[in-house]
Scaffold this active site. Structure first.
Site, PDB file in Angstrom:
ATOM      1  N   CYS A   4      73.083  58.464  52.703  1.00 44.14           N
ATOM      2  CA  CYS A   4      73.779  57.642  53.699  1.00 44.14           C
ATOM      3  C   CYS A   4      74.038  56.251  53.129  1.00 44.14           C
ATOM      4  O   CYS A   4      73.106  55.551  52.709  1.00 44.14           O
ATOM      5  CB  CYS A   4      72.924  57.563  54.965  1.00 44.14           C
ATOM      6  SG  CYS A   4      73.525  56.351  56.150  1.00 44.14           S
ATOM      7  N   CYS A   7      72.094  53.483  54.939  1.00 37.63           N
ATOM      8  CA  CYS A   7      70.672  53.492  54.568  1.00 37.63           C
ATOM      9  C   CYS A   7      70.490  52.845  53.196  1.00 37.63           C
ATOM     10  O   CYS A   7      69.515  52.109  52.976  1.00 37.63           O
ATOM     11  CB  CYS A   7      70.124  54.919  54.571  1.00 37.63           C
ATOM     12  SG  CYS A   7      69.731  55.562  56.221  1.00 37.63           S
ATOM     13  N   ASP A  30      81.557  43.332  57.378  1.00 41.17           N
ATOM     14  CA  ASP A  30      82.380  44.500  57.078  1.00 41.17           C
ATOM     15  C   ASP A  30      83.226  44.209  55.841  1.00 41.17           C
ATOM     16  O   ASP A  30      83.786  43.129  55.683  1.00 41.17           O
ATOM     17  CB  ASP A  30      83.275  44.837  58.274  1.00 41.17           C
ATOM     18  CG  ASP A  30      83.853  46.239  58.178  1.00 41.17           C
ATOM     19  OD1 ASP A  30      83.488  47.090  59.008  1.00 41.17           O
ATOM     20  OD2 ASP A  30      84.671  46.490  57.256  1.00 41.17           O
ATOM     21  N   HIS A  46      67.551  55.696  60.494  1.00 42.01           N
ATOM     22  CA  HIS A  46      68.814  56.429  60.472  1.00 42.01           C
ATOM     23  C   HIS A  46      69.033  57.143  61.801  1.00 42.01           C
ATOM     24  O   HIS A  46      68.282  58.041  62.168  1.00 42.01           O
ATOM     25  CB  HIS A  46      68.851  57.447  59.325  1.00 42.01           C
ATOM     26  CG  HIS A  46      70.164  58.181  59.273  1.00 42.01           C
ATOM     27  ND1 HIS A  46      71.253  57.701  58.586  1.00 42.01           N
ATOM     28  CD2 HIS A  46      70.562  59.326  59.866  1.00 42.01           C
ATOM     29  CE1 HIS A  46      72.269  58.531  58.748  1.00 42.01           C
ATOM     30  NE2 HIS A  46      71.874  59.525  59.521  1.00 42.01           N
ATOM     31  N   ASN A  86      82.197  53.308  67.168  1.00 38.71           N
ATOM     32  CA  ASN A  86      83.026  54.507  67.092  1.00 38.71           C
ATOM     33  C   ASN A  86      82.099  55.708  66.958  1.00 38.71           C
ATOM     34  O   ASN A  86      81.119  55.655  66.213  1.00 38.71           O
ATOM     35  CB  ASN A  86      83.967  54.433  65.882  1.00 38.71           C
ATOM     36  CG  ASN A  86      84.966  53.288  66.004  1.00 38.71           C
ATOM     37  OD1 ASN A  86      85.444  52.993  67.089  1.00 38.71           O
ATOM     38  ND2 ASN A  86      85.257  52.637  64.890  1.00 38.71           N
ATOM     39  N   HIS A  97      76.163  56.664  60.250  1.00 40.19           N
ATOM     40  CA  HIS A  97      74.928  55.928  60.569  1.00 40.19           C
ATOM     41  C   HIS A  97      75.342  54.967  61.676  1.00 40.19           C
ATOM     42  O   HIS A  97      76.248  54.133  61.467  1.00 40.19           O
ATOM     43  CB  HIS A  97      74.410  55.190  59.329  1.00 40.19           C
ATOM     44  CG  HIS A  97      73.151  54.400  59.523  1.00 40.19           C
ATOM     45  ND1 HIS A  97      72.035  54.539  58.710  1.00 40.19           N
ATOM     46  CD2 HIS A  97      72.826  53.428  60.419  1.00 40.19           C
ATOM     47  CE1 HIS A  97      71.081  53.712  59.100  1.00 40.19           C
ATOM     48  NE2 HIS A  97      71.539  53.015  60.142  1.00 40.19           N
ATOM     49  N   HIS A  99      76.438  52.280  63.987  1.00 38.94           N
ATOM     50  CA  HIS A  99      76.700  50.867  63.721  1.00 38.94           C
ATOM     51  C   HIS A  99      77.567  50.306  64.832  1.00 38.94           C
ATOM     52  O   HIS A  99      78.411  50.995  65.391  1.00 38.94           O
ATOM     53  CB  HIS A  99      77.370  50.663  62.355  1.00 38.94           C
ATOM     54  CG  HIS A  99      78.598  51.505  62.147  1.00 38.94           C
ATOM     55  ND1 HIS A  99      78.527  52.834  61.811  1.00 38.94           N
ATOM     56  CD2 HIS A  99      79.914  51.205  62.251  1.00 38.94           C
ATOM     57  CE1 HIS A  99      79.748  53.330  61.695  1.00 38.94           C
ATOM     58  NE2 HIS A  99      80.610  52.367  61.969  1.00 38.94           N
ATOM     59  N   HIS A 101      80.243  47.306  65.638  1.00 35.24           N
ATOM     60  CA  HIS A 101      81.141  46.283  65.095  1.00 35.24           C
ATOM     61  C   HIS A 101      81.079  45.067  66.016  1.00 35.24           C
ATOM     62  O   HIS A 101      81.322  45.188  67.224  1.00 35.24           O
ATOM     63  CB  HIS A 101      82.582  46.793  65.069  1.00 35.24           C
ATOM     64  CG  HIS A 101      82.827  47.992  64.211  1.00 35.24           C
ATOM     65  ND1 HIS A 101      83.433  47.922  62.979  1.00 35.24           N
ATOM     66  CD2 HIS A 101      82.565  49.306  64.411  1.00 35.24           C
ATOM     67  CE1 HIS A 101      83.538  49.146  62.464  1.00 35.24           C
ATOM     68  NE2 HIS A 101      83.018  50.008  63.315  1.00 35.24           N
TER      69      HIS A 101
HETATM   70  P1  AMP Z   1      83.592  53.223  61.435  1.00 32.66           P
HETATM   71  O1  AMP Z   1      85.012  53.593  61.134  1.00 32.66           O
HETATM   72  O2  AMP Z   1      83.388  52.778  62.847  1.00 32.66           O
HETATM   73  O3  AMP Z   1      82.628  54.304  61.020  1.00 32.66           O
HETATM   74  O4  AMP Z   1      83.288  51.917  60.599  1.00 32.66           O
HETATM   75  C1  AMP Z   1      82.810  51.934  59.301  1.00 32.66           C
HETATM   76  C2  AMP Z   1      83.011  50.555  58.777  1.00 32.66           C
HETATM   77  O5  AMP Z   1      82.214  50.405  57.644  1.00 32.66           O
HETATM   78  C3  AMP Z   1      84.450  50.242  58.383  1.00 32.66           C
HETATM   79  O6  AMP Z   1      84.924  49.124  59.138  1.00 32.66           O
HETATM   80  C4  AMP Z   1      84.339  49.916  56.890  1.00 32.66           C
HETATM   81  O7  AMP Z   1      85.195  48.875  56.502  1.00 32.66           O
HETATM   82  C5  AMP Z   1      82.886  49.540  56.759  1.00 32.66           C
HETATM   83  N1  AMP Z   1      82.269  49.752  55.449  1.00 32.66           N
HETATM   84  C6  AMP Z   1      82.274  50.886  54.720  1.00 32.66           C
HETATM   85  N2  AMP Z   1      81.578  50.710  53.587  1.00 32.66           N
HETATM   86  C7  AMP Z   1      81.121  49.431  53.612  1.00 32.66           C
HETATM   87  C8  AMP Z   1      80.331  48.637  52.723  1.00 32.66           C
HETATM   88  N3  AMP Z   1      79.863  49.125  51.562  1.00 32.66           N
HETATM   89  N4  AMP Z   1      80.063  47.358  53.070  1.00 32.66           N
HETATM   90  C9  AMP Z   1      80.528  46.841  54.221  1.00 32.66           C
HETATM   91  N5  AMP Z   1      81.258  47.547  55.111  1.00 32.66           N
HETATM   92  C10 AMP Z   1      81.561  48.814  54.801  1.00 32.66           C
HETATM   93 ZN    ZN Z   2      71.637  56.076  57.361  1.00 39.47          ZN
END
Ligand code: AMP
Ligand code: ZN
Length: 113
Positions: A4, A7, A30, A46, A86, A97, A99, A101
Site C-alpha cells: 500500500c 502505508c 497531495d 490500514h 472517495n 487506503h 484518506h 482530502h
Molecule cells: P483518491 O482518488 O481519492 O483515491 O485520491 C488519491 C490521491 O492521492 C490523489 O489526489 C493523488 O494525487 C494522491 N497521491 C497519489 N500518490 C501520492 C503521493 N505519493 N504523494 C502524495 N499524494 C499522492
Molecule cells: Zn495502507
C-alpha cells in the site's frame, strides 16, 4: 499492508510533504493539488476505504476528525474548507487506503458531483 503506497508513506519508505503527525494520524500534501491547500489525512492503521470502517478501527478514523481543525488552523483556513473521501469504483477512489482530502485556500465550486 505491504503493498500500500500510503502505508509506505506513513512508514517513511516513500517521501511525502508531511504537514501533521500524531500516534494515530498522518497528513501530507497531495502530489497533484486541486486547490491552493490540498492535504491528504490518513489513519496510520490500514483501512481500505470508508466502506471498511468498523467498531475496531472507528477510533482511528475519529482521530482524523480531531486532527482536521488543527491542520486547518495551521494552514490558515480561517474562512472554511472542504473534506472529501472517495470510496470505491463509483467514488473514483484510486488509492485503497482510507484518506480524507482537505481542500481550501480559495472559494471552492458549489458542485461536488
Ligand atoms: P483518491 O482518488 O481519492 O483515491 O485520491 C488519491 C490521491 O492521492 C490523489 O489526489 C493523488 O494525487 C494522491 N497521491 C497519489 N500518490 C501520492 C503521493 N505519493 N504523494 C502524495 N499524494 C499522492
Ligand atoms: Zn495502507
Amino acid at each position: 499492508m505491504s503493498n500500500c503506497i500510503f502505508c509506505k508513506i506513513i512508514a517513511g519508505e516513500i517521501p511525502s510533504s508531511k504537514v501533521y503527525e500524531d500516534d494515530a494520524v498522518y497528513a501530507f500534501r497531495d502530489i497533484n493539488p486541486m486547490a491552493p491547500v490540498h492535504i491528504l489525512i490518513v489513519p496510520k492503521v490500514h483501512v481500505a476505504s470508508a466502506n471498511d470502517v468498523t467498531a475496531e478501527n472507528a477510533a482511528s478514523v475519529a482521530r482524523i476528525f480531531e486532527a482536521i481543525p488543527k491542520i486547518a488552523a495551521s494552514e490558515g483556513l480561517v474562512n472554511g474548507y472542504r473534506v472529501i473521501t472517495n470510496c470505491g469504483e463509483d467514488g473514483c477512489q484510486s488509492v485503497k487506503h482510507l484518506h480524507f482530502h482537505l481542500l481550501g485556500g480559495k472559494k471552492l465550486p458549489e458542485s461536488m458531483a
